[in-house]
Design a protein around this motif. Structure first.
Motif: not given
Length: 289
Positions: A46-54, A70-75, A89-94
């Motif tokens: 739960d609530e893991a923090k993800i860095v998504e590159i490109a 309910r990930f928190t993502v830095k895209a 797209k206004d994605l939740k948590g992104i």
């Protein structure tokens, strides 16, 4: 992307139609996504923090936003058109961020995982790996995932059909010197981390240059088949940057070849006239040491 401040020109041009890319590039099979996230140790976290590159237009980001964790993502995305499409797209948590793989506006050791979907081949450099190491906490996992149609596969992968192999041969004929997944050169950046002899091991120990990521890489894949109309297949092919930039006589030659190939004897069609297109979702993972 390498260590440049922007995408290669051919990629920039090929990806300028972000709407078409978003509409015609495939999503990822649920079973492959689940297996990938399990390897990254964030499935059910739960609530893991993800860095998504490109992140592109968010083909994979959407799946992260839909997850129950309910990930928190830095895209992170350098291409303005794709970044805008993702932001709409206004994605939740992104959080959509302008940045690139070797210079990410992310705090040190922030991420529980780092993901590159359909993209790592563009920036498989030591500079990028060093930056990925910086933004991940120790023990976090970096992984890359790709949807690879048979017509865009590496040469040593066997195509399901002869017509898809012919398209694959054509795609290879368009090579422009830029690295794509099918060239498999992205793996070489990890090979550089392997000590070649005992002397190198000792040197690395004293210079603090030991590998930043676990080796060998973990690898897995899931095969799939999708049914596409002739128009949809053509549109998907045109999301490949080296095909998207074709014009004039080169464009005409591609259209002619495409129309000939899809009428080959081994093209399988369903009752709607849609064509069976084969491929696989390939992914790798490695721990940040």
């Amino acid at each position: 992307m390498a260590s440049q401040s922007r995408l290669p020109e051919a990629a920039e041009e090929g990806f300028k139609d972000a709407a078409s890319y978003d509409a015609f590039r495939p999503s990822y099979p649920p079973e492959a996504v689940q297996a990938f996230l399990e390897r990254l140790k964030i499935a059910e976290q739960d609530e893991a923090k993800i860095v998504e590159i490109a992140s592109g237009t968010g083909k994979f980001t959407e799946l992260l936003a839909q997850r129950p964790e309910r990930f928190t993502v830095k895209a992170i995305e350098p291409h303005a058109g794709m970044r805008d499409k993702l932001g709409q797209k206004d994605l939740k948590g992104i959080q959509v961020i302008d940045g690139k793989a070797d210079k990410m506006p992310v705090e040190d050791e922030w991420g529980d995982a780092c993901i590159a979907a359909q993209a790592f081949h563009w920036f498989a450099t030591q500079e990028s790996l060093k930056e990925i190491e910086r933004v991940l906490r120790p023990g976090a996992v970096f992984g890359g995932i790709w949807n690879i149609e048979d017509y865009n596969k590496p040469k040593d992968w066997e195509a399901t059909t002869k017509w898809e192999q012919k398209l694959n041969d054509f795609v290879f004929s368009l090579d422009d010197g830029l690295p794509r997944f099918r060239h498999q050169k992205w793996k070489e950046v990890f090979d550089q981390h392997l000590p070649t002899n005992p002397v190198q091991v000792i040197k690395d120990t004293f210079t603090n240059s030991l590998p930043s990521f676990s080796l060998p890489l973990g690898e897995a894949s899931t095969k799939w088949t999708v049914w596409l109309s002739e128009e949809a297949l053509s549109s998907r092919l045109n999301t490949l940057s080296q095909i998207a930039v074709l014009d004039g006589e080169d464009r005409e030659a591609f259209v002619k070849l495409f129309n000939e190939i899809i009428r080959e004897d081994d093209v399988e069609r369903n009752e709607k006239g849609e064509i069976a297109v084969h491929g696989q979702t390939f992914f790798f993972w490695t721990d940040r040491l």
